[in-house]
Design a protein around this motif. Structure first.
Motif, PDB file in Angstrom:
ATOM      1  N   LYS A 192       0.866  -1.176   0.000  1.00  0.00           N
ATOM      2  CA  LYS A 192       0.000   0.000   0.000  1.00  0.00           C
ATOM      3  C   LYS A 192       0.906   1.229   0.000  1.00  0.00           C
ATOM      4  O   LYS A 192       1.754   1.371   0.870  1.00  0.00           O
ATOM      5  CB  LYS A 192      -0.852   0.038   1.266  1.00  0.00           C
ATOM      6  CG  LYS A 192      -2.039  -0.867   1.240  1.00  0.00           C
ATOM      7  CD  LYS A 192      -2.818  -0.683   2.526  1.00  0.00           C
ATOM      8  CE  LYS A 192      -3.875  -1.765   2.629  1.00  0.00           C
ATOM      9  NZ  LYS A 192      -4.531  -1.721   3.944  1.00  0.00           N
ATOM     10  N   ASP A 229      -2.563   4.923   2.449  1.00  0.00           N
ATOM     11  CA  ASP A 229      -3.583   4.288   3.280  1.00  0.00           C
ATOM     12  C   ASP A 229      -4.310   5.387   4.052  1.00  0.00           C
ATOM     13  O   ASP A 229      -3.702   6.092   4.871  1.00  0.00           O
ATOM     14  CB  ASP A 229      -2.909   3.296   4.241  1.00  0.00           C
ATOM     15  CG  ASP A 229      -3.942   2.410   4.923  1.00  0.00           C
ATOM     16  OD1 ASP A 229      -5.090   2.345   4.423  1.00  0.00           O
ATOM     17  OD2 ASP A 229      -3.601   1.821   5.967  1.00  0.00           O
ATOM     18  N   SER A 236      -7.514   2.872   0.316  1.00  0.00           N
ATOM     19  CA  SER A 236      -6.063   2.727   0.165  1.00  0.00           C
ATOM     20  C   SER A 236      -5.708   2.565  -1.302  1.00  0.00           C
ATOM     21  O   SER A 236      -6.570   2.231  -2.121  1.00  0.00           O
ATOM     22  CB  SER A 236      -5.554   1.539   0.978  1.00  0.00           C
ATOM     23  OG  SER A 236      -6.185   0.376   0.535  1.00  0.00           O
TER      24      SER A 236
END
Lengths: 790, 255
Positions: free
Chosen positions: B3, B6, B30
Motif C-alpha cells: 500500500k 492508506d 487505500s
C-alpha cells in the motif's frame, strides 16, 4: 456600491495600504516641517534683522587713545545717511570664570555692551526686547547662547585688569550681529553701572575699548572705500555678508527640505509601483467591470478615491506629526534668531494639502493603464494576446549558481522594471548619507588646512590672549618674544620645535578707481610659495601678492595687474601673481610675501601658533605631545591639523549630526520600502510560491530566494551609489564651500571604508533583514494556493 | 502489492463565517503500488480536497493518511517538503509554471533542488530533455511558457512531475483545461507512466479519462459512496467498453 468596493479593497490589501499610508504620512510630515523650517529661517533672518535694527554696514574697531578712528569718517562721509555708535569693551575666555574656573572656552574676543548704550535691539528668550538689566545681572549671547554650557542662574565672575565683579546670568540674548555660530563673538549685555565700573579702569579704557558703528548708506561701495582709512578694523561687513554667516542654519533647513523632497519622490516611486501592481493584480476585475459596461472614468474613479482617502488620512496625520517635528527642527535656530513666522499652522496645512494634490494627480496619471485593459483580459489571464515577449534571461540548465541564487538573479534580470523603484530608493538612501558623510569628513579633514591660509604643521596652539597681547603692544619684537617663550617651553619639556604664526592685517587696497580694505595674511617664518594657489604662481618677491578670486572680482583686476596697498603709512605697488581659495573672511583675503615689512602690532587678528617638532614624530606621538602641551600651557586649545580644521569650520559637527539623522531616516525608509515591496511580491507571486511548495521547495528555501533578490538589488545599488557619490558630492558641496569662501582647489576627504562599505552595508543590512523578516510570511502560503490569484 | 497510500477516517472541515463545512467525512481507502486510481464525483463533493489532503498539500482536520509508510500528520513542514520533492509528483488542471523560466528549466527545477542530483546539473538537464523528447515536446525546451500551447504545457507539467521519479503522481483534473486531442495525448502519457510502475491518483469529471484508470472511487458529500474496478488499461481497443461499463456504474451511483 462604490464605497463598498472601496471598503473591501482597503480591507483586502490591508498591509499594502497601511504601508502606503505610512509613506504619505512621512511625506506630509517632512514636506510640512521642512517647508515651515525653510520659510521660518529664510524669512526669519530678514524679520530678525529688521526688528533688531540692523543697518546696511557694520564696522567694529578698537579705540586708539580713547578715540575711535571711525568716528570722523562716518561723521563727514557723504555716503552715510545715518549711523549709530555702540561703545563696548573686549574680554577673552580666561576673563570669565565660574567657581574659579574658565566658564566657557571660546576663541573669538568677547564683547561687553551696556544696556542703555546698546544701539541694536536685543531680545531675550521670550522674544521680548531687553531694555533693563538689574545690577549684578547679565544676559549672554553669541557663542555663549548655548544651553549645554550656559545656564540661566549661573553665577559668573568677570575679571579684567584687576577689576572683578560677580554676575548672575539672567538668560540668553538674541543678537542679530553675532547670532550665527559662524561669527559667534560672545556678547555680554549688562547694567550701565556695572559697565561703568569696568570702564573706570584706565587700562581697560586704553587697551580694551572699542566701538561698533551701525551705518546706513546710500552708496555702499563709496562707504567701503572711505572706511579703508580705518586701520585695524576688527570687523567691517555689509548686512548681506552677515546674512551669509547664517548659512549653517539655512543649510540644515535646506537639508531637511532635500530629505523631504526625497521622501516625496520615494513615496511617488512606491505609489507608482503599488498602483501598477494593483492594476496588474486586478486585471480580471477591471476586465469584468468593462465587460458589464463601466466606463474608464468610473473605474479610474474607484482607484482615485481610494488613493485620495489614503492621501487625506496620511496628510492629516502627517500634518499633526509635522507640528512637533518642525518645532524640534527650529529649536536651535529659534534660540538664536527672532523668528517672525506666525503662520506655522497655515504653512503646514498648505504643504500637507499640496502633498494630497500632488499624490492624487500622480495617481491619476498612473491609472492611465486602465484604459489599456480590455474585457478580454478578464479571461486571458492578464495577457492581451500580444505576447511572445521573452521573459527568461538566464538558463538554469546552463547555470552553475545555487538554485536559490539563480532564481533570485533570474527574477531581477527578467523583470527589471519591477525593481526600478527599489533601486532608485536604495541608491538615493545610500547617496544621501554618503554625500553628507563626504562633506562632513572633508570639513574635518586636514586636506582643508590650506583654506585657512596656514601650512600643515604638527600642532596648532590657539591663544587669543597672546595675540591680543601682540595687538595691544607697541613693542615690535613682542611676537618674536612670545614665539621664543613657546619654543623654550617646548624645548624644556623635551619637545623641541619651531613655532610660527599667521598674522592678519587690514590694509587698504587700490586698483584704478576701486578702493577697499582687505584682510591680508602673512607669516614671516614661512615662504609664500609653501601655500596652495589656484592659478598663477606664488609671490616670489616682496612686491608680489596673491588674492582670492572674490577680491580680484571686486577690484575688477586680473593676474598681472598692479595694485596699490598702504602699509605703514606708505603706498606701495604690488603685482598680483596668483589666486587662491580661502575660508577666512568668507573668502575675501590676500597673501603678502614674507619679506613685506609690516608692523606686527598693526595685526587685526591671527591664526593659531603653529608648531613643527624638530624630530618629525608620528601621528600617535603628536597626539601624545598635544596632550602634554595642554597641561604645560594650561589650555585645551591645542589641536592637530584635522582637529584644527574641524574647530575652524565649526560646521563639521552640524553636518555630521545631520548625516546621522539622515542615516536614520534613510534606514527607516529602506526598511519600509522593503517591507512594502516584499509583501507585494508575496501577494503577487502566491501561485508561484504555492507551486514551489507543491513541487517540494521548503519554506526557508523560498524565503532565501526572496531575500536574495534584495541582496542582488543592494549590490546593484551599492555599485551605482559608489560610482555617483563622489561626482554628486562635488556637484552639491562645491556650491556650499563656494558660499563659505572656497571656490576651488580643494580635495574631498573620501574615506573608502565608510563610503563604499559601512554606509552601503548599513542600508543593505536593514534591507536584507527587513526582506528576510517579511518573507517569513511565505510560511502562510499553502501548497494548494496556486489558483488563488488574490 | 504494497500500500503506498492508506487513508483512515479522514475528515476535513472548513470554517467559513463561523459555520462549519464538513467537506470530507470519515473517508477510508487505500492505493496499492502501481495502481492508477481516479476520483470522481459531482461538483463540490470534495474530490480535489481529498486529493490535496491525501497528498499533504492541505492539512487534514482528523484521521490518518499513511504515505509510503510515513504518517503525513506527524511530518514537519520540512519533512513534508522533502516527501513532495522526492516521492510525489503533481499535475494541476491549470498549467502552473514559473513565469521567468524556460520550459526545460521549469521541468528540471525539482531535480536541481533534489539532494540526489547535487552537483550533477548536466545529468539533470539530459534527463529533462529526454523526458521532453519522450513526451513529444523536445523542441520547446528553450521556449518561455507563454510560447507553447496548452497541451504542450500540460505535458511539460507531466515531465516536471516525473523528473524525480516519484512513487506517486497526483493529478487534479489534468485534462480539464485541454481539448479532446490534447486530453487524449496527456492521458496516453499518464497511462504509459503507470504502466512503467508509477502509481497515479487523479481527479476527473471525464468518464473517458477515468476509464483509463484501473479503479474509480466515487465521492459524494465527502463520503466515498463506492468504487469500481476496471483493471489495468492495456489495449486502446478496450477503452470504449470500459467507458460504457463505467458510465453504467456511475448512473447507478447517481452521476
Amino acid at each position: 456600491m462604490f464605497f463598498r468596493i472601496l471598503g473591501k479593497d482597503l480591507k483586502r490589501k490591508r498591509v499594502m495600504n497601511v504601508l502606503l499610508l505610512l509613506f504619505v504620512i512621512l511625506s506630509a510630515t517632512f514636506a510640512s516641517a521642512s517647508i515651515n523650517n525653510m520659510v521660518s529661517v529664510y524669512g526669519g533672518i530678514d524679520y530678525f534683522f529688521d526688528k533688531a535694527g540692523m543697518p546696511d554696514f557694520i564696522t567694529l574697531t578698537m579705540n586708539s587713545d580713547g578715540v575711535n578712528p571711525t568716528e570722523d569718517i562716518v561723521r563727514n562721509s557723504v555716503s552715510v545717511t545715518s549711523y549709530q555708535r555702540e561703545d563696548l569693551f573686549f574680554y577673552n575666555a580666561k576673563n570669565l570664570k565660574k567657581d574659579g574656573k574658565v566658564y566657557v572656552d571660546f576663541e573669538n574676543p568677547g564683547i561687553v555692551t551696556s544696556v542703555s548704550g546698546a544701539r541694536l535691539t536685543y531680545f531675550n528668550g521670550d522674544n521680548e526686547e531687553i531694555t533693563e538689566i538689574s545690577p549684578g545681572h547679565v544676559y549672554l549671547g553669541g557663542l555663549l547662547n548655548d544651553p549645554e554650557k550656559v545656564h540661566p542662574g549661573d553665577v559668573i565672575t568677570l575679571e579684567l585688569s584687576g577689576r572683578s565683579r560677580e554676575f548672575i546670568v539672567d538668560g540668553y540674548v538674541k543678537d542679530a550681529l553675532f547670532g550665527s555660530p559662524f561669527l559667534g563673538n560672545p556678547r555680554m549685555l549688562m547694567n550701565d553701572g556695572d559697565y561703568d565700573y569696568f570702564l573706570s579702569d584706565e587700562t581697560i579704557r586704553s587697551a580694551s575699548c572699542g566701538c561698533a558703528y551701525y551705518i546706513n548708506t546710500d552708496d555702499g561701495k563709496a562707504l567701503k572705500k572711505e572706511l579703508t582709512a580705518v586701520k585695524n578694523a576688527l570687523f567691517g561687513e555689509s548686512i548681506s555678508t552677515i546674512k551669509i554667516t547664517y548659512l549653517l542654519d539655512m543649510l540644515t533647513a535646506v537639508l531637511m527640505m532635500v530629505v523631504g523632497i526625497c521622501l516625496i519622490l520615494i513615496s511617488f516611486a512606491m505609489l507608482s509601483f503599488t498602483i501598477k501592481f494593483t492594476l496588474n493584480e486586478d486585471f480580471r476585475e477591471i476586465g469584468v467591470m468593462k465587460a458589464v459596461g463601466l466606463r474608464n472614468s468610473s473605474i479610474r474613479g474607484l482607484y482615485l478615491i481610494k488613493y485620495l482617502c489614503i492621501a487625506c488620512v496620511g496628510a492629516v496625520i502627517g500634518y499633526a506629526c509635522s507640528i512637533p517635528f518642525a518645532k524640534l527642527l527650529l529649536e536651535s535656530v529659534s534660540r538664536r534668531i527672532l523668528l517672525g513666522n506666525d503662520n506655522y499652522e497655515l504653512i503646514g496645512l498648505i504643504s500637507a494639502a499640496a502633498v494630497v494634490a500632488v499624490i492624487v494627480a500622480f495617481c491619476y496619471s498612473c491609472t492611465k493603464g486602465i484604459k489599456k485593459l480590455s474585457p478580454v483580459d478578464a479571461v486571458r489571464n492578464g495577457e492581451t494576446g500580444e505576447r511572445f515577449k521573452k521573459k527568461s534571461v538566464l538558463k538554469l540548465s546552463k547555470s552553475r549558481l545555487p538554485e536559490n541564487l539563480f532564481l533570485a538573479l533570474n527574477d531581477v534580470l527578467s523583470k527589471p522594471r519591477q525593481y526600478v523603484s527599489m533601486v532608485v530608493t536604495f541608491t538615493m538612501c545610500i547617496l544621501l548619507v554618503t554625500m553628507l558623510a563626504n562633506t562632513s569628513n572633508t570639513l574635518m579633514s586636514e586636506k582643508l588646512i590650506f583654506l585657512f591660509g596656514t601650512t600643515e604643521s604638527d600642532a596648532y596652539y590657539n591663544s587669543t590672549e597672546k595675540i591680543m597681547e601682540t595687538m595691544g603692544s607697541d613693542d615690535p619684537d613682542i611676537l618674536d618674544h612670545i614665539i621664543e617663550d613657546i619654543e623654550k617651553e617646548l624645548k624644556d619639556n623635551g619637545m623641541p620645535g619651531k613655532v610660527h604664526v599667521e598674522l592678519m592685517y587690514t590694509l587698504p587696497v587700490e586698483f584704478g578707481n576701486e578702493k577697499m580694505n582687505v584682510i591680508m595674511q602673512q607669516c614671516k617664518d614661512t615662504q609664500a610659495s609653501e601655500y596652495k594657489y589656484i592659478t598663477g604662481s606664488a609671490p616670489m618677491y616682496a612686491n608680489e601678492i596673491a588674492f582670492t578670486p572674490q577680491i580680484i572680482d571686486e577690484l575688477g583686476a586680473r593676474i598681472g595687474d598692479r595694485v596699490l596697498i598702504e602699509i605703514n603709512g606708505e603706498k606701495r605697488e604690488f603685482i598680483i601673481t596668483a589666486t587662491m581659495s580661502s575660508f577666512n573672511q568668507v573668502g575675501k583675503i590676500g597673501r603678502l610675501h614674507e619679506a613685506v615689512d609690516v608692523n606686527v602690532n598693526d595685526a587685526s587678528s591671527a591664526m593659531a601658533f603653529q608648531i613643527d617638532f624638530d624630530d618629525d614624530p608620528d601621528a600617535e606621538e603628536i597626539d601624545a605631545r598635544i596632550g602634554r602641551m595642554k597641561d604645560i600651557f594650561d589650555t585645551d586649545k591645542i589641536y592637530n591639523a584635522a582637529d584644527f580644521v574641524n574647530m575652524s569650520t565649526g560646521s563639521a559637527q552640524t553636518m555630521s549630526d545631520a548625516k546621522d539623522l539622515v542615516l536614520l531616516i534613510a534606514l527607516i525608509i529602506a526598511a519600509l520600502v522593503t517591507v512594502l515591496m516584499e509583501r507585494s511580491f508575496i501577494s503577487k507571486e502566491t501561485p508561484e510560491i504555492a507551486l514551489m511548495k507543491a513541487i517540494g521547495f521548503k519554506t526557508r528555501s523560498i524565503c532565501a530566494q526572496h531575500t536574495l533578490r534584495f541582496v542582488v538589488l543592494t549590490v546593484i545599488c551599492t555599485c551605482i551609489a559608489s560610482v555617483l557619490t563622489v561626482p554628486l558630492t562635488r556637484l552639491i558641496s562645491d556650491r556650499v564651500f563656494a558660499i563659505m569662501g572656497a571656490q576651488s582647489g580643494f580635495e574631498y576627504e573620501i574615506r573608502p571604508l565608510e563610503i563604499f562599505a559601512i554606509y552601503p552595508l548599513a542600508v543593505a543590512g536593514v534591507v536584507i533583514v527587513s526582506a528576510l523578516l517579511t518573507s517569513l510570511y511565505i510560511k502562510s502560503v499553502r501548497a494548494d494556493a496556486m489558483g488563488n490569484i488574490e | 502489492m504494497n500500500k503506498v497510500i492508506d487513508v483512515k477516517d479522514l475528515c476535513k472541515t472548513y470554517v467559513v463565517n463561523k459555520k462549519q463545512n464538513n467537506v470530507l467525512r470519515n473517508v477510508n481507502f487505500s492505493v496499492e503500488e502501481g495502481e492508477m486510481v481516479a476520483i470522481m464525483g459531482p461538483s463540490g463533493s470534495g474530490k480535489s480536497t481529498l486529493l490535496y489532503t491525501v497528498s499533504g498539500m492541505d492539512k487534514m482536520t482528523a484521521g490518518n493518511v499513511t504515505f509510503c509508510g510515513k504518517e503525513l500528520e506527524s511530518l514537519s513542514d520540512n519533512e513534508m517538503a522533502d516527501v513532495r520533492l522526492e516521492d510525489m509528483g503533481f499535475i494541476f488542471q491549470q498549467m502552473y509554471m514559473m513565469k521567468n523560466l524556460t520550459i526545460l528549466d521549469n521541468i528540471i527545477l525539482p531535480a536541481v533542488k533534489s539532494k540526489r542530483n547535487k552537483g550533477n546539473r548536466s545529468a539533470v538537464e539530459k534527463k529533462g530533455r529526454a523526458l521532453m523528447k519522450k513526451l513529444g515536446i523536445g523542441e520547446t525546451a528553450d521556449n518561455d511558457i507563454n510560447e507553447v500551447s496548452g497541451g504542450q504545457l500540460q505535458r511539460a507539467c507531466i515531465c516536471r512531475s516525473m523528473i524525480n521519479d516519484p512513487k506517486v503522481i497526483f493529478a487534479d483534473e489534468p485534462t480539464g483545461a485541454l481539448n479532446r486531442t490534447s486530453s487524449d495525448e496527456v492521458m496516453e502519457e499518464m497511462v504509459k507512466l503507470n504502466n512503467e510502475g508509477t502509481t497515479v491518483m487523479l481527479v476527473t469529471h471525464d468518464a473517458k479519462v477515468a476509464a483509463k484508470c484501473g479503479r474509480v472511487l466515487y465521492i459524494v458529500d465527502g463520503n466515498i459512496r463506492g468504487e469500481y474496478k476496471l483493471g489495468r488499461f492495456e489495449r486502446s481497443e478496450t477503452l470504449r467498453d470500459r467507458e460504457r461499463q463505467l458510465n453504467n456504474w456511475l448512473m447507478e451511483m447517481g452521476w
